[in-house]
Design a protein around this motif. Structure first.
Motif, short mmCIF file in Angstrom:
data_model
loop_
_atom_site.label_atom_id
_atom_site.label_comp_id
_atom_site.label_asym_id
_atom_site.label_seq_id
_atom_site.Cartn_x
_atom_site.Cartn_y
_atom_site.Cartn_z
N ASP A 19 0.87 -1.17 0.00
CA ASP A 19 0.00 0.00 0.00
C ASP A 19 0.91 1.22 0.00
OD1 ASP A 19 -1.64 2.09 0.51
OD2 ASP A 19 -2.65 1.21 2.25
N ILE A 20 1.11 1.77 -1.21
CA ILE A 20 2.11 2.84 -1.35
C ILE A 20 1.67 4.11 -0.62
CG2 ILE A 20 1.43 3.96 -3.54
CD1 ILE A 20 4.53 3.33 -4.26
N ASP A 21 0.33 4.39 -0.60
CA ASP A 21 -0.15 5.63 0.04
C ASP A 21 0.09 5.61 1.54
OD1 ASP A 21 -0.99 6.64 -2.35
OD2 ASP A 21 -2.93 5.61 -2.24
N THR A 32 13.83 -1.54 -6.72
CA THR A 32 12.53 -0.88 -6.53
C THR A 32 11.58 -1.20 -7.69
OG1 THR A 32 13.56 1.09 -7.50
CG2 THR A 32 13.45 1.01 -5.10
N PRO A 33 11.13 -2.45 -7.76
CA PRO A 33 10.28 -2.85 -8.90
C PRO A 33 8.94 -2.12 -8.97
CG PRO A 33 10.49 -4.67 -7.32
CD PRO A 33 11.42 -3.58 -6.87
N SER A 34 8.46 -1.58 -7.83
CA SER A 34 7.14 -0.92 -7.86
C SER A 34 7.24 0.54 -8.31
CB SER A 34 6.50 -0.93 -6.48
OG SER A 34 6.64 -2.16 -5.84
N ALA A 35 8.47 1.05 -8.42
CA ALA A 35 8.60 2.48 -8.72
C ALA A 35 8.29 2.77 -10.19
CB ALA A 35 10.02 2.94 -8.39
N ARG A 36 7.97 4.06 -10.45
CA ARG A 36 7.67 4.45 -11.85
C ARG A 36 8.95 4.45 -12.68
NH1 ARG A 36 5.99 8.05 -8.39
NH2 ARG A 36 3.77 8.47 -8.09
N ARG A 37 10.02 5.01 -12.13
CA ARG A 37 11.25 5.17 -12.90
C ARG A 37 12.48 4.60 -12.18
NH1 ARG A 37 8.19 5.88 -16.28
NH2 ARG A 37 8.13 7.50 -17.92
N VAL A 38 12.62 4.84 -10.89
CA VAL A 38 13.86 4.41 -10.20
C VAL A 38 13.93 2.89 -10.20
CG1 VAL A 38 14.99 4.31 -7.93
CG2 VAL A 38 14.05 6.47 -8.77
N ASP A 59 9.27 9.15 -7.15
CA ASP A 59 9.48 7.78 -6.64
C ASP A 59 10.18 7.82 -5.28
OD1 ASP A 59 8.39 6.32 -8.73
OD2 ASP A 59 10.29 6.18 -9.83
N LEU A 60 11.26 8.63 -5.23
CA LEU A 60 12.07 8.66 -4.00
C LEU A 60 11.27 9.25 -2.84
CD1 LEU A 60 15.46 9.65 -5.64
CD2 LEU A 60 14.83 7.42 -4.69
N GLU A 61 10.41 10.23 -3.17
CA GLU A 61 9.56 10.82 -2.10
C GLU A 61 8.66 9.74 -1.50
OE1 GLU A 61 9.44 15.30 -4.00
OE2 GLU A 61 7.65 14.04 -4.13
N GLU A 62 8.18 8.83 -2.35
CA GLU A 62 7.31 7.76 -1.83
C GLU A 62 8.13 6.70 -1.09
OE1 GLU A 62 3.79 8.05 -5.18
OE2 GLU A 62 5.21 6.39 -5.26
N ILE A 63 9.26 6.32 -1.69
CA ILE A 63 10.07 5.26 -1.09
C ILE A 63 10.62 5.71 0.27
CG2 ILE A 63 12.22 3.90 -1.39
CD1 ILE A 63 11.58 4.10 -4.47
#
Ligand code: FAD
Length: 422
Positions: free
Chosen positions: A92-94, A298-304, A349-353
């Motif tokens: 749950d990324i949020d 980080t397979p779930s990330a958009r770009r990273v 991505d990094l802000e979420e991770i």
């Protein structure tokens, strides 16, 4: 025997160290004011950032590069954070709910049927390596598991700066074989610069010369043989020329033979050599963001594609008490005109991770054209020889089979040394 090396990157310096140690008279010419190419440090606010690499040797203290460094007598200490590679899977990324799966147990989140299939393929492919398709196509054929594709893209993006669809399956399995054989990544103490500076020391101690601020404008070719280079209009004769700048730029320097029919076959052959592009985002952190010295995929990330925190191995790569964190993402060539958007997506991505963590973006760097991630993307290497006698290509424009990044540079240099020294 006199050897001229064009370029003082890792490939050029490794070759120069080996040949000067074998008694050759070696002269290296580098167009920049410093040595190391894409494998040296840049100091920003006390953080040791780099001109390219993420301070990691893909197979650490036991890989081909470490072996070659030892062989030439380069004084480098390489440390590995054993078993520290994880895949961050967000549930749950949020709400920042995730699991860090150990790299070797990535199949744990697949269905039971796919886990059985995976176990079978892991055994069987070692005996019968697959071929003639991309790694992504092979996966689609055998494993109906979307997360497996994301994981493959994450691994290929981090290790090769490619998407799994751009990696030939033969090369992917050669790479996995090398991972079994040599183990995972390590960090040279002092970072990339420690490696290339140690090699430059070996060259000089062996009596070789390294010139900076000297750009080679032409390779002299006489009777189909390389016989020197031209710099600032002056001729520098040699018995052998080693080029550290990839096949395409080496071809540009072979001015006299461009219209030769035999040589045109080489020009056709090098068309398959394609560089890989990418973006690196460097973070200055007031606390550990990863907490180990390995890799966080980080397979779930958009770009990273993956992130490391090298200060867990060498704290001196950042000011005291701080951490240096580097994220890498591959960039498709059709996205180069939209680099700012690509970088923004990486930063999101990094802000979420790292939600809620204390860090700032120190620098973003993009790599393409003449300063790419790899001059020859994995699987598009065509070897170290050219049709010109006495002219070889070394470095990541001509890597050895299954060699990730600088391990491939070392394998390519070993191949070249076998050709020259026997
Ligand atoms: P280069 O370093 O490019 O050296 C070539 C040299 O030739 C340069 O110094 C250039 O200035 C010089 N030159 C060019 N033209 C001329 C001329 N006409 N005359 C004289 N000199 C000339 N690898 C890893 O193993 N681990 C990593 O963590 C890693 N991460 C990476 C992340 C990024 C973002 C990038 C960009 C690369 C990464 N790599 C990594 C790859 C690694 O940096 C390269 O494979 C390696 O540094 C290539 O070395 P080289 O000697 O082949 O080429």
């Amino acid at each position: 025997m006199k050897v001229i090396v064009i370029g003082a990157g890792l490939g050029g310096l490794l070759s120069a160290a080996k040949l000067s140690g074998a008694g050759y008279e070696v002269e290296v010419f580098e167009r920049l004011p410093m040595t190391g190419g894409r494998f040296t440090n840049i100091d920003i606010k006390g953080y040791q950032l780099t001109t390219g690499a993420l301070h990691m040797l893909p197979h650490g203290p036991t890989g081909p590069l470490a072996q070659l460094l030892e062989e030439v007598g380069a004084d480098v200490t390489i440390k590995r954070d054993e078993g520290k590679a994880f895949m961050r899977i967000f549930e749950d990324i949020d709400n920042n709910i995730y699991e860090d799966l150990p790299f070797g147990k990535f199949g744990k989140v697949f269905s039971i049927w796919n886990r059985i299939k995976l176990a079978y393929f892991m055994m069987n492919t070692r005996r019968n390596p697959p071929r003639d398709c991309s790694f992504a196509e092979w996966l689609s054929k055998h494993l109906d598991e979307p997360l497996a594709h994301q994981m493959a893209d994450s691994f290929c993006g981090w290790a090769l700066s490619l998407k799994a669809a751009d990696v030939p399956v033969e090369e992917a399995f050669e790479i996995f074989e090398n991972l079994y054989r040599h183990g995972g990544p390590g960090v040279p103490i002092g970072g990339c610069k420690a490696v290339t500076d140690a090699l430059a020391d070996v060259v000089r101690n062996n009596g070789g010369t390294i010139h900076t601020d000297k750009e080679v404008s032409e390779i002299i070719i006489e009777d189909g043989k390389a016989s020197g280079v031209i710099i600032d209009g002056l001729k520098y004769p040699a018995d052998l020329v080693l080029s550290n700048i990839g096949h395409h730029y080496t071809n540009d320097l072979c001015k006299d033979v461009q219209s030769d029919e035999e040589y045109k076959k080489y020009q056709n052959k090098i068309k398959i050599v394609k560089p890989s592009a990418g973006v690196k985002i460097c973070l200055a952190a007031n606390e550990p963001l990863i907490g180990h010295g390995g890799v966080l995929f980080t397979p779930s990330a958009r770009r990273v594609n993956g992130i490391n925190e090298v200060t867990n191995i060498d704290p001196n790569l950042a000011p005291q008490g701080k951490h240096l964190v580097m994220a890498h993402q591959t960039t498709q060539w059709d996205r180069i005109p939209y680099l700012e958007d690509e970088i923004d997506l990486g930063i999101k991505d990094l802000e979420e991770i790292f939600a809620g963590k204390d860090y700032e973006v120190l620098l973003t760097q993009s790599y393409y054209n003449g300063w790419p991630v790899n001059r020859s993307s994995s699987g598009s290497d065509i070897g170290n020889t050219t049709p010109i006698e006495g002219l070889y290509v070394v470095g990541d424009g001509a890597k050895g089979k299954g060699g990730i990044e600088v391990e491939g540079v070392a394998l390519g240099v070993k191949n070249t040394m076998n050709l020259i020294l026997g």
